[in-house]
Design a protein around this motif. Sequence first.
Motif, PDB file in Angstrom:
ATOM      1  N   LYS A 133       0.834  -1.202   0.000  1.00 39.16           N
ATOM      2  CA  LYS A 133       0.000   0.000   0.000  1.00 39.16           C
ATOM      3  C   LYS A 133       0.870   1.253   0.000  1.00 39.16           C
ATOM      4  CE  LYS A 133      -3.852   2.118   2.432  1.00 39.16           C
ATOM      5  NZ  LYS A 133      -4.753   2.020   3.576  1.00 39.16           N
ATOM      6  N   TYR A 134       2.022   1.183   0.662  1.00 46.21           N
ATOM      7  CA  TYR A 134       2.967   2.294   0.720  1.00 46.21           C
ATOM      8  C   TYR A 134       4.356   1.800   0.362  1.00 46.21           C
ATOM      9  CZ  TYR A 134      -0.710   4.675   3.239  1.00 46.21           C
ATOM     10  OH  TYR A 134      -1.905   5.220   3.588  1.00 46.21           O
ATOM     11  N   ARG A 135       5.200   2.741  -0.075  1.00 48.48           N
ATOM     12  CA  ARG A 135       6.593   2.432  -0.364  1.00 48.48           C
ATOM     13  C   ARG A 135       7.484   3.408   0.372  1.00 48.48           C
ATOM     14  NH1 ARG A 135       6.968   0.485  -6.615  1.00 48.48           N
ATOM     15  NH2 ARG A 135       5.778  -1.403  -6.238  1.00 48.48           N
ATOM     16  N   LEU A 136       8.500   2.868   0.994  1.00 43.14           N
ATOM     17  CA  LEU A 136       9.504   3.677   1.689  1.00 43.14           C
ATOM     18  C   LEU A 136      10.805   3.528   0.922  1.00 43.14           C
ATOM     19  CD1 LEU A 136      10.652   5.274   4.112  1.00 43.14           C
ATOM     20  CD2 LEU A 136      10.999   3.053   5.230  1.00 43.14           C
ATOM     21  N   VAL A 137      11.360   4.642   0.459  1.00 47.65           N
ATOM     22  CA  VAL A 137      12.627   4.626  -0.260  1.00 47.65           C
ATOM     23  C   VAL A 137      13.681   5.244   0.641  1.00 47.65           C
ATOM     24  CG1 VAL A 137      13.878   5.395  -2.310  1.00 47.65           C
ATOM     25  CG2 VAL A 137      11.446   4.830  -2.478  1.00 47.65           C
ATOM     26  N   VAL A 138      14.771   4.525   0.845  1.00 47.33           N
ATOM     27  CA  VAL A 138      15.860   5.027   1.693  1.00 47.33           C
ATOM     28  C   VAL A 138      17.176   4.956   0.937  1.00 47.33           C
ATOM     29  CG1 VAL A 138      14.733   4.368   3.858  1.00 47.33           C
ATOM     30  CG2 VAL A 138      16.294   2.783   2.760  1.00 47.33           C
TER      31      VAL A 138
END
Length: 65
Positions: free
Chosen positions: A36-41
């Motif tokens: 549902k969400y994406r976290l880019v680091v």
Amino acid sequence: MAEAADWATPADVKADYGNASILENNRVYFNIGGNKYRLVVHINYPYRVAYKCMTKSFLAYYLPV
């Protein structure tokens, strides 16, 4: 999640989070909430530091800016 991590290489990230996608320039994206969400680091592997680049919903990730 990342506070206890000791990631020296992208393979270390994949070992802890098999669904993480390794991107170019030491970036990794994680799917959150069943994609549902994406976290880019961005990960500075020599110093073992991760910087949040972006958090977006799945739909917003693919919509043109």
